[in-house]
Design an enzyme around this catalytic site. Sequence first.
Site, PDB file in Angstrom:
ATOM      1  CG  ASP A   1      -0.759 -12.186   4.804  1.00 20.72           C
ATOM      2  OD1 ASP A   1      -0.808 -13.173   5.540  1.00 20.72           O
ATOM      3  OD2 ASP A   1      -0.814 -12.292   3.563  1.00 20.72           O
TER       4      ASP A   1
ATOM      5  CE  LYS B   1      -4.724 -11.991   2.184  1.00 17.26           C
ATOM      6  NZ  LYS B   1      -3.601 -12.416   1.306  1.00 17.26           N
TER       7      LYS B   1
ATOM      8  N   GLY C   1       0.887   0.453  -1.246  1.00 22.73           N
ATOM      9  CA  GLY C   1      -0.447  -0.127  -1.208  1.00 22.73           C
ATOM     10  C   GLY C   1      -1.538   0.732  -0.601  1.00 22.73           C
TER      11      GLY C   1
ATOM     12  CG  PHE D   1      -2.463 -12.484  -4.060  1.00 27.76           C
ATOM     13  CD1 PHE D   1      -1.493 -12.197  -3.104  1.00 27.76           C
ATOM     14  CD2 PHE D   1      -2.539 -11.693  -5.191  1.00 27.76           C
ATOM     15  CE1 PHE D   1      -0.615 -11.143  -3.288  1.00 27.76           C
ATOM     16  CE2 PHE D   1      -1.656 -10.636  -5.377  1.00 27.76           C
ATOM     17  CZ  PHE D   1      -0.699 -10.365  -4.427  1.00 27.76           C
TER      18      PHE D   1
ATOM     19  NE  ARG E   1       1.414  -0.808  -6.419  1.00 24.32           N
ATOM     20  CZ  ARG E   1       1.782  -1.524  -5.370  1.00 24.32           C
ATOM     21  NH1 ARG E   1       0.968  -1.689  -4.352  1.00 24.32           N
ATOM     22  NH2 ARG E   1       2.978  -2.081  -5.322  1.00 24.32           N
TER      23      ARG E   1
ATOM     24  CG  ASP F   1       1.447  -5.014  -5.965  1.00 29.37           C
ATOM     25  OD1 ASP F   1       1.295  -4.935  -4.730  1.00 29.37           O
ATOM     26  OD2 ASP F   1       2.443  -5.540  -6.494  1.00 29.37           O
TER      27      ASP F   1
ATOM     28  CG  ASP G   1      -1.872  -2.396   1.441  1.00 29.86           C
ATOM     29  OD1 ASP G   1      -1.227  -2.612   2.492  1.00 29.86           O
ATOM     30  OD2 ASP G   1      -1.445  -2.732   0.326  1.00 29.86           O
TER      31      ASP G   1
END
Length: 181
Positions: A106, A134, A48, A155, A168, A162, A103
């Site tokens: 979460d 997030k 990512g 999302f 991506r 991705d 990247d």
Amino acid sequence: MNSVTVLDKTFHLLISEQEIKGRIKELAVQLKNDLINEDVIFIAILNGSFMFASDLLKEFDLPAQITFVKLASYQGSSSSGTVKRLIGINENIENKTVVILEDIVDTGLTLELIKKQLTGYEPKTIKFATLLLKPDCYKGKENIDYIGFNISNEFIIGYGLDYDGYGRNYPNIYINKVIKK
Ligand code: XMP
Ligand code: MG
């Protein structure tokens, strides 16, 4: 493009390439100020973070090492199920200032396990830089030193991120929700 369709989902523009590049320039200035006299190794977490790492490090014009690692999932023998292990660390990071490039953060579980595994190699310090966070999902205790953008709990794809392996390659970041800007 204002929206893209990937597999069965439609995603809408959240952060443009220009906004990303602008924010990355600011992060690079911050990193240079903080790391000027340090022996730095950037460790980008694949897949990512490949675009983030590339754009950020072009702006980081100080000597530094750069390496790429991957988290490999395998079935653990315990009941805990899937275990993730860092693979591809070939450099000696002992006594170095490690900057992890992610990247997106979460829950923070991935970040925690990366830190746990790298601590064994005895770096001087470990810092974290993530393009996206997030904050509503983050449950970790680790301080995230450099954050590009805080985003809502939806999302997203593009700019390295991705959906089932697709998406991506887009230069912008897209969200799976209709948003009003
Ligand atoms: P944790 O919860 O461990 O998760 O902090 C971090 C990893 O989860 C993936 N992730 C996403 N990937 N769009 C993606 O493409 C998203 O919105 C998203 N949210 C989490 C990602 O692999 C990251 O490393
Ligand atoms: Mg993914």
